[in-house]
Write an enzyme that holds these catalytic residues in place. Structure first.
Site, mmCIF file in Angstrom:
data_model
loop_
_atom_site.group_PDB
_atom_site.id
_atom_site.type_symbol
_atom_site.label_atom_id
_atom_site.label_comp_id
_atom_site.label_asym_id
_atom_site.label_seq_id
_atom_site.Cartn_x
_atom_site.Cartn_y
_atom_site.Cartn_z
ATOM 1 N N SER A 106 29.343 14.379 101.338
ATOM 2 C CA SER A 106 30.549 14.682 100.697
ATOM 3 C C SER A 106 31.161 16.078 101.338
ATOM 4 O O SER A 106 30.006 16.798 101.708
ATOM 5 C CB SER A 106 30.687 14.706 99.291
ATOM 6 N N TYR A 151 26.450 17.602 91.751
ATOM 7 C CA TYR A 151 26.968 16.638 92.605
ATOM 8 C C TYR A 151 26.961 17.107 94.088
ATOM 9 O O TYR A 151 26.315 16.367 94.921
ATOM 10 C CB TYR A 151 28.278 16.121 92.321
HETATM 11 P P1 NAP Z 1 34.109 4.979 93.043
HETATM 12 O O1 NAP Z 1 35.696 4.485 93.338
HETATM 13 O O2 NAP Z 1 33.811 5.459 91.752
HETATM 14 O O3 NAP Z 1 33.296 3.785 93.385
HETATM 15 C C1 NAP Z 1 31.875 3.771 93.112
HETATM 16 C C2 NAP Z 1 31.086 2.713 93.742
HETATM 17 O O4 NAP Z 1 29.658 2.805 93.620
HETATM 18 C C3 NAP Z 1 31.430 1.606 92.949
HETATM 19 O O5 NAP Z 1 31.226 0.399 93.584
HETATM 20 C C4 NAP Z 1 30.230 1.349 91.841
HETATM 21 O O6 NAP Z 1 29.858 0.047 91.261
HETATM 22 C C5 NAP Z 1 29.170 1.821 92.884
HETATM 23 N N1 NAP Z 1 27.881 2.456 91.905
HETATM 24 C C6 NAP Z 1 27.967 3.382 91.186
HETATM 25 N N2 NAP Z 1 26.612 3.703 90.807
HETATM 26 C C7 NAP Z 1 25.954 2.749 91.478
HETATM 27 C C8 NAP Z 1 24.560 2.561 91.522
HETATM 28 N N3 NAP Z 1 23.654 3.069 90.525
HETATM 29 N N4 NAP Z 1 24.061 1.558 91.974
HETATM 30 C C9 NAP Z 1 25.039 0.714 92.789
HETATM 31 N N5 NAP Z 1 26.237 0.764 92.599
HETATM 32 C C10 NAP Z 1 26.733 2.042 92.179
HETATM 33 O O7 NAP Z 1 33.636 5.984 94.237
HETATM 34 P P2 NAP Z 1 34.258 6.363 95.713
HETATM 35 O O8 NAP Z 1 35.145 7.530 95.676
HETATM 36 O O9 NAP Z 1 34.640 5.062 96.348
HETATM 37 O O10 NAP Z 1 32.975 7.043 96.381
HETATM 38 C C11 NAP Z 1 32.082 6.376 97.112
HETATM 39 C C12 NAP Z 1 30.902 7.135 97.798
HETATM 40 O O11 NAP Z 1 31.855 8.326 98.492
HETATM 41 C C13 NAP Z 1 30.121 8.251 96.750
HETATM 42 O O12 NAP Z 1 28.886 8.271 97.516
HETATM 43 C C14 NAP Z 1 31.096 9.472 96.656
HETATM 44 O O13 NAP Z 1 30.112 10.374 96.240
HETATM 45 C C15 NAP Z 1 31.659 9.627 98.066
HETATM 46 N N6 NAP Z 1 32.604 10.682 98.103
HETATM 47 C C16 NAP Z 1 33.977 10.223 97.506
HETATM 48 C C17 NAP Z 1 34.807 11.104 97.656
HETATM 49 C C18 NAP Z 1 36.440 10.936 97.049
HETATM 50 O O14 NAP Z 1 36.924 11.914 96.865
HETATM 51 N N7 NAP Z 1 36.520 9.702 96.553
HETATM 52 C C19 NAP Z 1 34.756 12.349 98.414
HETATM 53 C C20 NAP Z 1 33.543 12.571 99.050
HETATM 54 C C21 NAP Z 1 32.691 11.703 98.919
HETATM 55 P P3 NAP Z 1 30.706 -0.545 89.981
HETATM 56 O O15 NAP Z 1 32.099 -1.033 90.661
HETATM 57 O O16 NAP Z 1 30.048 -2.022 89.685
HETATM 58 O O17 NAP Z 1 30.971 0.374 89.090
#
Ligand code: NAP
Length: 256
Positions: A151, A165
């Site tokens: 991130s 985080y």
């Molecule tokens: P999201 O929409 O909240 O989705 C999170 C995903 O991770 C879901 O599929 C969830 O599964 C899964 N998950 C959570 N805890 C887990 C665990 N302990 N074991 C296995 N799976 C798990 O998040 P996102 O925004 O797509 O983020 C994905 C990645 O991108 C993360 O690493 C996040 O830090 C990074 N990121 C996101 C952003 C942003 O702005 N969105 C920015 C920078 C980095 P369930 O569906 O079963 O809950």
């Protein structure tokens, strides 16, 4: 369905947290580019199954695998299931991640800290370990690629929101650079993408459903990014087009 029923020209990709958001976009795009995909998730079976269904409707192979990346036995089972159902893994995308919500450092509790570190850092390490054990020429593997989802928070620091985080993503950057060098001569490339503000459920899950709207204007390009825009970069890093790229941390952040 077994791998041989649906030959994939690009091989097998495991996407942790592939049920929603960025992970779901990566899983869907990977399938259209020729990968058989293992879609890991922790709790939302319906969302994971919907990603798998959309892939198999398109004639490609995918399976959903429940498992908490922070739990070693779950990670072992996830890789064994993928080995058995899809074949040897070629690409691991360490995407599963949580924020732990918004808390200043003086407010943070040990259980929240432990959970965020366990999911984002321990989970990524355990999955990387299992991938290296399978991909490395040192262990008889045919090489592969690991892509960690970091991130921009790692460098911006997350002040006032989520330093806990941000710090886990700093650890992911160190994992990326260190592991890339450790396994470079063993046929494995290790890279990261560092997304900025991306429209997914993550912001609402952290307690601020309006966060993307509120912060969009602060992004130099003037808008939030989409999960597909992150997925494009992950798929490029996984591809032979990035054959000389390892140890890189690619910002996908509209200049943020
Ligand atoms: P999201 O929409 O909240 O989705 C999170 C995903 O991770 C879901 O599929 C969830 O599964 C899964 N998950 C959570 N805890 C887990 C665990 N302990 N074991 C296995 N799976 C798990 O998040 P996102 O925004 O797509 O983020 C994905 C990645 O991108 C993360 O690493 C996040 O830090 C990074 N990121 C996101 C952003 C942003 O702005 N969105 C920015 C920078 C980095 P369930 O569906 O079963 O809950």
């Amino acid at each position: 369905m077994k791998g041989k029923q649906n030959p994939s020209d690009r091989g097998v990709m495991i996407v942790t947290g592939g049920s929603r958001g960025i992970g779901a976009a990566i899983a869907r795009m990977a399938a259209t580019r020729g990968y058989a995909v293992a879609v890991n998730y922790v709790s939302d079976t319906r969302a994971a199954q919907s990603v798998v269904d959309s892939i198999t409707r398109g004639g490609r192979l995918a399976i959903a695998i429940e498992g908490d990346v922070a739990v070693e036995t779950d990670v072992l089972r996830m890789f064994e299931t993928s080995d058995r159902e899809l074949g040897a893994v070629d690409v691991l995308v360490n995407n599963a991640g949580i924020t732990g919500g918004f808390q200043r450092v003086e407010e943070i509790s040990a259980p929240v800290l432990t959970r965020v570190l366990a999911t984002n850092v321990v989970g990524s390490f355990l999955c990387a370990r299992e991938a290296v054990r399978r991909m490395s020429s040192r262990h008889g593997g045919r090489g592969g690629s690991i892509i960690n989802i970091s991130s921009r928070a790692a460098e911006l620091g997350g002040s006032g929101e989520w330093i806990h985080y941000a710090a886990t993503k700093g650890a992911i950057n160190s994992l990326t650079v260190g592991l890339a060098r450790e396994v470079a001569a063993e046929g494995i490339r290790v890279n990261a993408v560092a997304p900025g503000l991306i429209e997914t459920d993550l912001h609402a899950a952290a307690g601020a459903p309006d966060r993307v709207e509120r912060l969009s204007a602060t992004v130099p390009v003037g808008r939030a990014g989409s999960a597909d825009e992150v997925a494009e970069c992950v798929l490029w890093l996984a591809s032979p087009a990035a054959s000389y790229v390892t140890g890189s941390i690619l910002p996908v952040s509209g200049g943020r």
